[in-house]
Design a protein around this motif. Sequence first.
Motif, PDB file in Angstrom:
ATOM      1  N   HIS A 153      70.031  83.494  52.110  1.00 49.59           N
ATOM      2  CA  HIS A 153      70.959  82.676  52.121  1.00 49.59           C
ATOM      3  C   HIS A 153      70.363  81.135  51.200  1.00 49.59           C
ATOM      4  O   HIS A 153      71.118  80.550  50.503  1.00 49.59           O
ATOM      5  N   LEU A 154      69.055  80.937  51.526  1.00 49.80           N
ATOM      6  CA  LEU A 154      68.219  80.241  50.724  1.00 49.80           C
ATOM      7  C   LEU A 154      68.043  80.515  49.311  1.00 49.80           C
ATOM      8  O   LEU A 154      67.917  79.807  48.415  1.00 49.80           O
ATOM      9  N   TRP A 155      68.101  81.607  48.808  1.00 51.33           N
ATOM     10  CA  TRP A 155      67.471  82.165  47.651  1.00 51.33           C
ATOM     11  C   TRP A 155      68.404  82.089  46.662  1.00 51.33           C
ATOM     12  O   TRP A 155      68.087  81.544  45.486  1.00 51.33           O
TER      13      TRP A 155
ATOM     14  N   GLU B 216      67.150  80.312  43.063  1.00 49.64           N
ATOM     15  CA  GLU B 216      67.070  81.063  42.149  1.00 49.64           C
ATOM     16  C   GLU B 216      67.656  80.198  41.135  1.00 49.64           C
ATOM     17  O   GLU B 216      67.075  80.207  39.988  1.00 49.64           O
ATOM     18  N   GLN B 217      68.627  79.696  41.364  1.00 52.26           N
ATOM     19  CA  GLN B 217      69.418  78.704  40.093  1.00 52.26           C
ATOM     20  C   GLN B 217      68.146  77.803  39.630  1.00 52.26           C
ATOM     21  O   GLN B 217      68.040  77.270  38.502  1.00 52.26           O
ATOM     22  N   ALA B 218      67.642  77.053  40.780  1.00 50.10           N
ATOM     23  CA  ALA B 218      66.576  76.104  40.534  1.00 50.10           C
ATOM     24  C   ALA B 218      65.289  76.687  39.637  1.00 50.10           C
ATOM     25  O   ALA B 218      65.063  75.862  38.786  1.00 50.10           O
ATOM     26  N   ILE B 219      64.921  77.650  40.158  1.00 50.49           N
ATOM     27  CA  ILE B 219      63.903  78.400  39.286  1.00 50.49           C
ATOM     28  C   ILE B 219      64.300  78.746  37.589  1.00 50.49           C
ATOM     29  O   ILE B 219      63.554  78.340  36.898  1.00 50.49           O
ATOM     30  N   THR B 220      65.551  79.017  37.839  1.00 44.89           N
ATOM     31  CA  THR B 220      66.101  79.342  36.339  1.00 44.89           C
ATOM     32  C   THR B 220      66.085  78.251  35.711  1.00 44.89           C
ATOM     33  O   THR B 220      65.730  78.087  34.291  1.00 44.89           O
ATOM     34  N   GLU B 221      66.670  77.172  36.137  1.00 44.48           N
ATOM     35  CA  GLU B 221      66.967  75.906  35.455  1.00 44.48           C
ATOM     36  C   GLU B 221      65.371  75.478  34.816  1.00 44.48           C
ATOM     37  O   GLU B 221      65.280  74.813  33.901  1.00 44.48           O
ATOM     38  N   THR B 222      64.410  75.382  35.829  1.00 43.68           N
ATOM     39  CA  THR B 222      63.326  74.840  35.486  1.00 43.68           C
ATOM     40  C   THR B 222      62.642  75.617  34.346  1.00 43.68           C
ATOM     41  O   THR B 222      61.675  75.108  33.200  1.00 43.68           O
TER      42      THR B 222
END
Length: 149
Positions: A58-60, A64-70
């Motif tokens: 649930h946390l992933w 995952e979105q935050a990692i992709t945006e970064t």
Amino acid sequence: MMEGAAASSEGLRYAEYARVPTGAGKGQAELDRGLARTMIAVGLGVATVAFAGRYAFHLWKPLEQAITETAKRISTSSLSSYYKGGFEQKMSRREASLILGISPSAGKAKIRTAHRRIMILNHPDKGGSPYLATKINEAKDLLESTAKN
């Protein structure tokens, strides 16, 4: 006295034999309780891992979105020393200096050295592109025409 000692020792023998079945039964009960405790501990461990995994999944998704945006924010051009992009319609001093890898205010000697170094790598006779060779020559001509020394 001997008879009393013999009687008491026989009594002890019978007491030992009498205790063995109750002791063995007691030992089995303790084994059963220990096994039950182990099974409960294993079950709780499995449940804990399952809930932790569910929480991680649930946390992933937001993670995952935050990692992709970064990753998108860190542009590849900042990681590379090469100019990213096509050529402009009319070459500017900035573009010419990017092609040769020198500052726009570089002197004629530095322009010639940079031009020679790049032309050795990109010369059409050595398998380089004629279009790139033309652009490199155009960059050298533009910078030399406006250079001070």
